[in-house]
Design an enzyme around this catalytic site. Structure first.
Site, PDB file in Angstrom:
ATOM      1  N   ARG A 143       0.798  -1.219   0.000  1.00  0.00           N
ATOM      2  CA  ARG A 143       0.000   0.000   0.000  1.00  0.00           C
ATOM      3  C   ARG A 143       0.833   1.272   0.000  1.00  0.00           C
ATOM      4  NH1 ARG A 143      -4.480   0.389   4.570  1.00  0.00           N
ATOM      5  NH2 ARG A 143      -4.791  -1.724   3.765  1.00  0.00           N
ATOM      6  N   HIS A 146      -7.735  -4.870  -7.724  1.00  0.00           N
ATOM      7  CA  HIS A 146      -7.523  -4.117  -6.480  1.00  0.00           C
ATOM      8  C   HIS A 146      -8.820  -4.064  -5.675  1.00  0.00           C
ATOM      9  CE1 HIS A 146      -4.860  -1.429  -4.239  1.00  0.00           C
ATOM     10  NE2 HIS A 146      -5.866  -0.580  -4.071  1.00  0.00           N
ATOM     11  N   TYR A 150     -18.294  11.639 -14.541  1.00  0.00           N
ATOM     12  CA  TYR A 150     -18.217  12.782 -15.451  1.00  0.00           C
ATOM     13  C   TYR A 150     -16.874  12.906 -16.144  1.00  0.00           C
ATOM     14  CZ  TYR A 150     -22.320  14.305 -12.804  1.00  0.00           C
ATOM     15  OH  TYR A 150     -23.553  14.377 -12.206  1.00  0.00           O
TER      16      TYR A 150
END
Length: 735
Positions: free
Chosen positions: A33, A79, A123
């Site tokens: 991570r 993931h 968007y």
């Protein structure tokens, strides 16, 4: 037959169970991570993003796809984490003010340098940039290992193979468990030139590399004003910091007026927050030379700073802003990365570049072997074609008449299994005389390529030459133009500018009070009783010092560091003050041992609990920087016991072993920094009292007691470092 574990209970110690699980969590955080891989500079989420986008064929020449589609593929296939965090990672890779070389090209609202967030993923659209394509180059040529995805339904790359120096070029930041990383962005062409130097001369030093990489190259530009020796030291150790300043210029106005125009600000400073901080400081009258601040930015930054008076020196005005606001900022360096063996460690600049070069060398060998295998396979097939082209009629007869044509072809023309299979799969339209010439031409070309590959594989020197050419190609591609040109200017450290006139402080008496929990404040006047003031619940009076508002105060921490703050900067009023750790960087586990105003002629004795000490000058230990100045070097487990003024002719030390010693002050050396000398031999005991006195005048040990004469004290006299004598009862008696 399986064992039924339903209802099975196994006793274990809670501490062991928690420790085992926490270590597993910590390793997961570190490995999967927070820390980037030294080879491609990517964390798993970034690597999976790029690979998923390549699988979606979102190369720089293709159309854009909705970010929601990309995020969906990433969390569904590779993931298994939250979509919000994955989208945040995608957005950052597309922000040209956040990463030096964007790996993703965004279409839509991807946020701004003011700190505005991106639009929702439904968007916005995205595709890979040429930089990302370079990172992925060779991924289908067996350049790197693949591993199963979390659900074992697919495979993902362990690392990306490309020749772009992403770790240093784009930098990295992350906080794991017990460790962190912070790497600033650099110029890719400069990194490649430094790598070429290491290929030519593996013994090159970090100082040699700094000739090519003079410092970070931030996406927001600015001016690097760090000392070159400090830069080299930081790159050698992998730890340090870089000081950057905003780029500004003076713009003349009408009738002799002028203003400062800021066009570039330090990296990771939010413009809107910067303006807010300047406005807040103006309200508090901490920027007395600044009259107004305006933001006239469009796509380019343009901050207008107007002085209160046109007679103000622009250099002095900017110096006040650099000291008080993030227009000057420090970016820390902590090159803590995962090595090729997946072990975390802090590496030097040279070690990072060498690790990347070794990765490129390994990828090159794997790609060459992969290509060689493909070439040998094709040559074998072409040899089979040539063998049968001279006897096409016989081939056709065998295929038409034989029950097992493959075996007959292999026997008749001495073909291998692969060659026979290729002949049988050949299209009829290929059975032309002209095709034989094309096959011979292709065979000659592949034979030449085979020889070239085998030569490369047989010579390490040639392989490094090839890598050097690949680096030249990267330099040519990303080393110039708007993307490649250096943005952060390298400048010499600025000369000291006297800004005292801008901060003239009215001289008045103050009492500085530092509570036990570390809250500091200033109260007007002298002769105040610290016990009579209010404190937070659970807190109480600690140290106090009388001074003037124009004085500097020195704090000695138990870790041996000295910190300096201005009395005028301390909060006043009826409140509790502010935590001293917001003014100076005192570690949480340390406490403040002494607090006193700095005087020109003042000297102090600083001593450790183990009985070592020395004399220091107050001006010599003063340090204006937040991080302070290490004055006393302590051994493990030690801490500072006291820091008292030098007064009188002798020093009195009393240990916890109830032995006391008085020795002449002249036997104690004055140092600017060190571990001190032995005041009293204490063995495993600690120092309990440290006092100074004028021996001929005697000593008042405690208030209310009589003066102990020189004759009374003479039995305790000795040389510095002695064991001392048994302390008299009046020394051990408590009030």
């Amino acid at each position: 037959m399986g064992v039924d574990l339903a209802g099975h209970i196994e006793d274990t110690k809670l501490a062991e169970a928690l420790s085992e699980r926490y270590i597993a969590y910590a390793m997961s955080t570190i490995m999967a991570r927070s820390l980037p891989d030294v080879r491609d500079g990517l964390k798993p989420v970034h690597r999976r993003l790029l690979y998923a986008m390549q699988q979606l064929r979102l190369d720089p020449t293709s159309g854009f796809k909705k970010c929601a589609r990309v995020v969906g593929d990433v969390i569904g296939k590779f993931h298994p984490h939250g979509d919000a965090s994955v989208y945040e990672a995608l957005v950052r890779l597309a922000q040209d003010f956040a990463v030096r070389y964007p790996l993703i090209e965004g279409q839509g609202n991807f946020g701004s340098i003011d700190g505005d967030g991106a639009a929702a993923m439904r968007y916005t659209e995205s595709r890979l940039t040429e930089v990302a394509q370079t990172l992925l180059d060779g991924i289908n040529d067996d350049g790197v290992d693949f591993r199963p995805t979390y659900d074992n339904e697919d495979h993902e790359p362990v690392v990306l193979p490309g020749t772009f120096p992403n770790l240093l070029a784009n930098g990295a930041a992350g906080i794991a468990v017990g460790m962190a990383t912070s790497i600033p962005p650099h110029n890719a062409a400069e990194i490649c030139n430094a790598a070429k130097l290491l290929i030519e001369n593996p013994e090159a030093t970090v100082a040699d590399l700094v000739e090519h990489i003079p410092g970070p190259d931030f996406p927001t530009g600015g001016i690097l004003v760090e000392d070159r020796d400090s830069i080299i030291r930081s790159y050698e150790t992998g730890r340090g910091s870089f000081r950057t300043r905003a780029r500004w210029e003076k713009e003349e106005g009408r009738f002799g007026t002028w203003s400062i125009i800021v066009t570039e600000i330090p990296y990771q400073v939010q413009k809107s927050r910067l303006i807010e901080q300047i406005a807040e400081l103006m309200e508090k009258r901490e920027l007395p030379l600044l009259g107004d601040v305006r933001d006239e930015s469009t796509t380019d930054i343009r901050l207008v700073l107007e002085p209160k008076s046109k007679t103000t020196d622009p250099e002095v005005l900017m110096e006040t802003l650099f000291r008080k606001t993030p227009l000057e900022n420090r970016f820390s360096l902590n090159m803590n990365v995962l090595g090729g063996d997946r072990v975390p460690g802090v590496l030097s600049l040279k070690a990072v570049i060498l690790a990347w070069l070794n990765h490129l060398h390994e990828v090159l060998i794997r790609r060459l072997n992969h290509r060689l295998a493909a070439v040998l396979r094709r040559l074998e097939i072409l040899d089979g074609f040539l063998a049968v082209y001279l006897n096409l009629d016989e081939v056709i007869r065998i295929i038409r008449e034989e029950d097992e044509p493959k075996i007959s072809l292999m026997k008749t023309f001495e073909l291998t299994d692969l060659q026979a299979e290729a002949v049988l799969n050949m299209r009829l339209r290929s059975l032309r005389r002209l095709e034989e010439m094309e096959i011979r031409k292709e065979r000659d070309s592949l034979a030449s390529e085979r020889k070239s590959i085998e030569t490369l594989l047989g010579s390490e020197k040639r392989r490094w030459t090839r890598i050097g050419k690949d680096l030249d190609a990267t330099i040519k591609k990303f080393g110039s133009g708007a993307l490649g040109n250096r943005r952060t200017q390298i400048a010499k450290p600025p000369k000291a500018v006297d800004i005292s006139a801008a901060f003239e402080v009215e001289k008045e008496p103050l009492t500085i009070l530092l509570s036990r929990e570390g809250w500091i404040r200033a109260m007007k006047g002298h002769g105040l009783d610290p016990q009579g003031h209010r404190f937070k619940e659970g807190d109480e009076a600690g140290l106090f010092s009388e001074c003037q508002s124009v004085d500097r105060l020195c704090l000695i921490a138990s870790g041996g560091k000295a910190f300096t703050i201005k009395a005028a900067d301390l909060p006043r009023g009826r409140g509790f003050g502010q935590p001293v750790r917001t003014l100076v960087d005192i570690p949480q586990e340390e406490r403040v041992v002494a607090l006193f105003p700095v005087t020109e002629e003042g000297k102090r004795i600083i001593a450790s609990e183990s009985g070592r000490g020395m004399i220091v000058s107050e001006t010599g230990i003063a340090a204006e920087k937040r991080t302070g100045k290490q004055v006393f070097n302590l051994k493990d487990g030690e801490s500072i016991f006291a820091c008292i003024p030098v007064e009188g002719t002798h020093v009195l030390a009393l240990g916890s072993n109830k032995r006391a010693l008085i020795f002449p002050m002249e036997q104690l050396p004055e140092m600017s920094r060190g571990s001190g000398v032995s005041l009293q031999k204490l063995g495993d005991n600690t120092l309990r009292v440290l006092r100074t006195l004028t021996l001929k005048d005697g000593l008042i040990w405690q208030e209310g007691q009589r003066v102990r004469s020189a004759e009374d004290l003479s039995v305790l006299e000795g040389r510095r470092g002695a064991v001392g004598r048994a302390a008299p009862q009046w020394m051990l008696r408590k009030n």
